[in-house]
Motif scaffolding. Structure first.
Motif, short mmCIF file in Angstrom:
data_model
loop_
_atom_site.label_atom_id
_atom_site.label_comp_id
_atom_site.label_asym_id
_atom_site.label_seq_id
_atom_site.Cartn_x
_atom_site.Cartn_y
_atom_site.Cartn_z
N ASP A 57 32.30 -4.24 -28.46
CA ASP A 57 32.40 -3.52 -29.62
C ASP A 57 33.59 -2.91 -30.21
O ASP A 57 34.44 -2.55 -29.00
CB ASP A 57 31.24 -3.02 -30.02
N ARG A 58 33.81 -2.97 -31.33
CA ARG A 58 35.27 -2.46 -31.85
C ARG A 58 35.60 -1.17 -31.11
O ARG A 58 36.63 -0.63 -30.81
CB ARG A 58 35.32 -2.49 -33.47
N LYS A 59 34.67 -0.13 -31.36
CA LYS A 59 34.66 1.34 -30.97
C LYS A 59 34.85 1.43 -29.48
O LYS A 59 35.94 2.18 -28.91
CB LYS A 59 33.41 2.04 -31.36
N TYR A 75 36.25 -1.03 -27.55
CA TYR A 75 37.54 -1.59 -27.32
C TYR A 75 38.77 -0.61 -27.82
O TYR A 75 39.54 -0.60 -26.89
CB TYR A 75 37.56 -2.78 -28.23
#
Length: 84
Positions: free
Chosen positions: A2-4, A6
């Protein structure tokens, strides 16, 4: 990933890169030796690998062994010119 996660790992990776450059004395490395003496290149790789492992172990933001391994692998690949 997920973006967080990453974004968090990317920031930690940036910090590890910075510390790696502080630890290694790149100005003292004779690049001609690296090209002509395989044992010198192997020695440098061992030094870089050990430095990365030590720096990653000190990163409090890495919460799991998987995160430590991933950051270590990415920094290693980038240090050798094998990754982004």
């Amino acid at each position: 990933m997920d973006r967080k996660l990453y974004d968090r790992l990317s920031e930690i990776k940036r910090q590890v890169h910075g510390k790696l450059l502080e630890v290694l004395n790149l100005k003292g490395i004779n690049t001609a030796d690296l090209a002509s003496k395989p044992e010198k290149l192997a020695e440098l790789k061992d030094l870089v690998r050990a430095a990365i492992a030590h720096i990653v172990q000190e990163q409090p933001g890495l919460q799991t062994i998987e995160e430590r391994l991933e950051v270590s692998k990415q920094v290693w690949d980038e240090a050798l010119g094998l990754g982004p």
